[in-house]
Design a protein around this motif. Structure first.
Motif, PDB file in Angstrom:
ATOM      1  N   GLU A  67      -2.889 -22.987  -6.259  1.00  0.00           N
ATOM      2  CA  GLU A  67      -3.317 -21.965  -5.307  1.00  0.00           C
ATOM      3  C   GLU A  67      -2.625 -20.639  -5.581  1.00  0.00           C
ATOM      4  O   GLU A  67      -1.440 -20.594  -5.889  1.00  0.00           O
ATOM      5  CB  GLU A  67      -2.995 -22.416  -3.887  1.00  0.00           C
ATOM      6  N   CYS A  68      -3.380 -19.553  -5.462  1.00  0.00           N
ATOM      7  CA  CYS A  68      -2.830 -18.215  -5.636  1.00  0.00           C
ATOM      8  C   CYS A  68      -3.125 -17.397  -4.387  1.00  0.00           C
ATOM      9  O   CYS A  68      -4.278 -17.278  -3.970  1.00  0.00           O
ATOM     10  CB  CYS A  68      -3.452 -17.527  -6.852  1.00  0.00           C
ATOM     11  N   LEU A  69      -2.081 -16.860  -3.800  1.00  0.00           N
ATOM     12  CA  LEU A  69      -2.231 -15.960  -2.657  1.00  0.00           C
ATOM     13  C   LEU A  69      -2.026 -14.530  -3.124  1.00  0.00           C
ATOM     14  O   LEU A  69      -1.128 -14.245  -3.923  1.00  0.00           O
ATOM     15  CB  LEU A  69      -1.189 -16.263  -1.581  1.00  0.00           C
ATOM     16  N   ASN A  70      -2.846 -13.641  -2.604  1.00  0.00           N
ATOM     17  CA  ASN A  70      -2.680 -12.215  -2.829  1.00  0.00           C
ATOM     18  C   ASN A  70      -2.315 -11.604  -1.479  1.00  0.00           C
ATOM     19  O   ASN A  70      -3.090 -11.658  -0.533  1.00  0.00           O
ATOM     20  CB  ASN A  70      -3.977 -11.602  -3.367  1.00  0.00           C
ATOM     21  N   VAL A  71      -1.108 -11.053  -1.384  1.00  0.00           N
ATOM     22  CA  VAL A  71      -0.597 -10.515  -0.126  1.00  0.00           C
ATOM     23  C   VAL A  71      -0.397  -9.011  -0.283  1.00  0.00           C
ATOM     24  O   VAL A  71       0.236  -8.559  -1.236  1.00  0.00           O
ATOM     25  CB  VAL A  71       0.748 -11.190   0.253  1.00  0.00           C
ATOM     26  N   ASN A  72      -0.959  -8.256   0.668  1.00  0.00           N
ATOM     27  CA  ASN A  72      -0.820  -6.800   0.656  1.00  0.00           C
ATOM     28  C   ASN A  72      -0.220  -6.322   1.968  1.00  0.00           C
ATOM     29  O   ASN A  72      -0.645  -6.754   3.040  1.00  0.00           O
ATOM     30  CB  ASN A  72      -2.195  -6.141   0.463  1.00  0.00           C
ATOM     31  N   PHE A  73       0.762  -5.428   1.861  1.00  0.00           N
ATOM     32  CA  PHE A  73       1.424  -4.854   3.022  1.00  0.00           C
ATOM     33  C   PHE A  73       0.853  -3.467   3.279  1.00  0.00           C
ATOM     34  O   PHE A  73       0.669  -2.684   2.348  1.00  0.00           O
ATOM     35  CB  PHE A  73       2.936  -4.775   2.794  1.00  0.00           C
ATOM     36  N   PRO A  74       0.571  -3.136   4.559  1.00  0.00           N
ATOM     37  CA  PRO A  74      -0.023  -1.833   4.882  1.00  0.00           C
ATOM     38  C   PRO A  74       1.015  -0.724   4.919  1.00  0.00           C
ATOM     39  O   PRO A  74       2.218  -0.973   4.873  1.00  0.00           O
ATOM     40  CB  PRO A  74      -0.589  -2.072   6.285  1.00  0.00           C
TER      41      PRO A  74
ATOM     42  N   GLU B  66      10.212   8.177  -4.915  1.00  0.00           N
ATOM     43  CA  GLU B  66       9.684   8.518  -3.594  1.00  0.00           C
ATOM     44  C   GLU B  66       9.230   7.264  -2.848  1.00  0.00           C
ATOM     45  O   GLU B  66       9.454   7.124  -1.649  1.00  0.00           O
ATOM     46  CB  GLU B  66       8.523   9.511  -3.717  1.00  0.00           C
ATOM     47  N   MET B  67       8.601   6.318  -3.559  1.00  0.00           N
ATOM     48  CA  MET B  67       8.123   5.099  -2.913  1.00  0.00           C
ATOM     49  C   MET B  67       9.271   4.282  -2.347  1.00  0.00           C
ATOM     50  O   MET B  67       9.171   3.705  -1.274  1.00  0.00           O
ATOM     51  CB  MET B  67       7.292   4.261  -3.888  1.00  0.00           C
ATOM     52  N   ASN B  68      10.383   4.232  -3.062  1.00  0.00           N
ATOM     53  CA  ASN B  68      11.529   3.459  -2.589  1.00  0.00           C
ATOM     54  C   ASN B  68      12.183   4.065  -1.357  1.00  0.00           C
ATOM     55  O   ASN B  68      12.906   3.385  -0.641  1.00  0.00           O
ATOM     56  CB  ASN B  68      12.559   3.300  -3.708  1.00  0.00           C
ATOM     57  N   LYS B  69      11.942   5.338  -1.089  1.00  0.00           N
ATOM     58  CA  LYS B  69      12.489   5.990   0.093  1.00  0.00           C
ATOM     59  C   LYS B  69      11.710   5.651   1.354  1.00  0.00           C
ATOM     60  O   LYS B  69      12.216   5.831   2.455  1.00  0.00           O
ATOM     61  CB  LYS B  69      12.463   7.512  -0.091  1.00  0.00           C
ATOM     62  N   ARG B  70      10.481   5.206   1.205  1.00  0.00           N
ATOM     63  CA  ARG B  70       9.608   4.989   2.352  1.00  0.00           C
ATOM     64  C   ARG B  70      10.033   3.752   3.141  1.00  0.00           C
ATOM     65  O   ARG B  70      10.203   2.669   2.589  1.00  0.00           O
ATOM     66  CB  ARG B  70       8.148   4.838   1.908  1.00  0.00           C
ATOM     67  N   SER B  71      10.185   3.905   4.440  1.00  0.00           N
ATOM     68  CA  SER B  71      10.660   2.795   5.264  1.00  0.00           C
ATOM     69  C   SER B  71       9.649   1.663   5.348  1.00  0.00           C
ATOM     70  O   SER B  71      10.021   0.510   5.530  1.00  0.00           O
ATOM     71  CB  SER B  71      10.994   3.300   6.669  1.00  0.00           C
ATOM     72  N   HIS B  72       8.344   1.933   5.194  1.00  0.00           N
ATOM     73  CA  HIS B  72       7.358   0.867   5.301  1.00  0.00           C
ATOM     74  C   HIS B  72       7.459  -0.120   4.139  1.00  0.00           C
ATOM     75  O   HIS B  72       7.058  -1.255   4.257  1.00  0.00           O
ATOM     76  CB  HIS B  72       5.928   1.419   5.423  1.00  0.00           C
ATOM     77  N   TYR B  73       8.012   0.300   3.028  1.00  0.00           N
ATOM     78  CA  TYR B  73       8.183  -0.608   1.901  1.00  0.00           C
ATOM     79  C   TYR B  73       9.171  -1.721   2.259  1.00  0.00           C
ATOM     80  O   TYR B  73       9.011  -2.854   1.854  1.00  0.00           O
ATOM     81  CB  TYR B  73       8.659   0.172   0.671  1.00  0.00           C
ATOM     82  N   VAL B  74      10.164  -1.398   3.064  1.00  0.00           N
ATOM     83  CA  VAL B  74      11.188  -2.361   3.475  1.00  0.00           C
ATOM     84  C   VAL B  74      10.601  -3.447   4.379  1.00  0.00           C
ATOM     85  O   VAL B  74      11.093  -4.571   4.423  1.00  0.00           O
ATOM     86  CB  VAL B  74      12.351  -1.625   4.172  1.00  0.00           C
ATOM     87  N   ALA B  75       9.513  -3.174   5.089  1.00  0.00           N
ATOM     88  CA  ALA B  75       8.903  -4.161   5.993  1.00  0.00           C
ATOM     89  C   ALA B  75       8.505  -5.431   5.258  1.00  0.00           C
ATOM     90  O   ALA B  75       8.539  -6.521   5.830  1.00  0.00           O
ATOM     91  CB  ALA B  75       7.685  -3.557   6.695  1.00  0.00           C
TER      92      ALA B  75
ATOM     93  N   ALA C  46       0.852  -1.189   0.000  1.00  0.00           N
ATOM     94  CA  ALA C  46       0.000   0.000   0.000  1.00  0.00           C
ATOM     95  C   ALA C  46       0.888   1.238   0.000  1.00  0.00           C
ATOM     96  O   ALA C  46       1.947   1.259   0.622  1.00  0.00           O
ATOM     97  CB  ALA C  46      -0.911   0.004   1.217  1.00  0.00           C
ATOM     98  N   MET C  47       0.467   2.249  -0.721  1.00  0.00           N
ATOM     99  CA  MET C  47       1.203   3.505  -0.805  1.00  0.00           C
ATOM    100  C   MET C  47       0.227   4.655  -0.639  1.00  0.00           C
ATOM    101  O   MET C  47      -0.926   4.540  -1.037  1.00  0.00           O
ATOM    102  CB  MET C  47       1.884   3.645  -2.175  1.00  0.00           C
ATOM    103  N   PRO C  48       0.683   5.762  -0.088  1.00  0.00           N
ATOM    104  CA  PRO C  48      -0.190   6.934  -0.048  1.00  0.00           C
ATOM    105  C   PRO C  48      -0.549   7.348  -1.473  1.00  0.00           C
ATOM    106  O   PRO C  48       0.304   7.302  -2.365  1.00  0.00           O
ATOM    107  CB  PRO C  48       0.674   8.017   0.618  1.00  0.00           C
ATOM    108  N   ALA C  49      -1.788   7.724  -1.686  1.00  0.00           N
ATOM    109  CA  ALA C  49      -2.259   8.064  -3.034  1.00  0.00           C
ATOM    110  C   ALA C  49      -1.408   9.138  -3.695  1.00  0.00           C
ATOM    111  O   ALA C  49      -1.172   9.085  -4.903  1.00  0.00           O
ATOM    112  CB  ALA C  49      -3.724   8.499  -2.982  1.00  0.00           C
ATOM    113  N   GLU C  50      -0.899  10.072  -2.901  1.00  0.00           N
ATOM    114  CA  GLU C  50      -0.149  11.182  -3.497  1.00  0.00           C
ATOM    115  C   GLU C  50       1.208  10.769  -4.064  1.00  0.00           C
ATOM    116  O   GLU C  50       1.798  11.508  -4.840  1.00  0.00           O
ATOM    117  CB  GLU C  50       0.026  12.332  -2.495  1.00  0.00           C
ATOM    118  N   ILE C  51       1.718   9.580  -3.702  1.00  0.00           N
ATOM    119  CA  ILE C  51       3.011   9.175  -4.264  1.00  0.00           C
ATOM    120  C   ILE C  51       2.917   7.926  -5.143  1.00  0.00           C
ATOM    121  O   ILE C  51       3.919   7.496  -5.696  1.00  0.00           O
ATOM    122  CB  ILE C  51       4.089   8.962  -3.177  1.00  0.00           C
TER     123      ILE C  51
END
Length: 136
Positions: free
Chosen positions: A75-82, A48-57, A37-42
């Motif tokens: 089987e297909c899993l769909n995984v989303n990170f907040p 900018e997305m690669n700078k965000r620390s939550h992406y590294v989680a 998940a990313m803030p809509a503005e970026i």
């Protein structure tokens, strides 16, 4: 990991989830699609997305999720990170609406969109029919 969440009915047209679901359905191989998940503005601003620390989680949790899941053929899993530090992860069904149309939201809070918005990594099974009568 895809930059931008793929949740709810939006998985049907996702360029990340749809190929994984098709591979699982047509070839019977287990697959997984991962999105952040990313803030809509970026969204779309890769630098900018690669700078965000939550992406590294996501790097920390992907091995845990894969190690704790028993894979079935096709089987297909769909995984989303907040956004931010995840509060944990939950296996939930996809929401029956689009994240772009929140006015359609159902009351069921135990689905991917509300759980992702609440800070959880969401894991959803995506199943396409493998019946010959439904193949194109």
């Amino acid at each position: 990991v895809n930059m931008g969440a793929n949740v709810g009915v939006d998985v049907l047209h996702s360029g990340t989830v749809a190929p994984a679901a098709l591979a699982a359905s047509l070839f019977g191989v287990p697959t997984a699609a991962f999105s952040q998940a990313m803030p809509a503005e970026i969204e779309g601003d890769f630098e900018e997305m690669n700078k965000r620390s939550h992406y590294v989680a996501s790097e920390k949790f992907i091995p845990k999720i894969l190690a704790q899941h028993t894979w079935g053929p096709g089987e297909c899993l769909n995984v989303n990170f907040p956004l931010g530090v995840p509060r944990g992860y939950k296996k939930v069904p996809p929401a029956g609406y689009s994240r772009w149309l929140p006015g359609m939201a159902l009351e069921d809070s135990n689905r991917d969109i509300p759980m992702l918005n609440d800070g959880f990594i969401t894991i959803s099974d995506i199943e396409l029919s493998t019946s010959p009568s439904t193949r194109f």
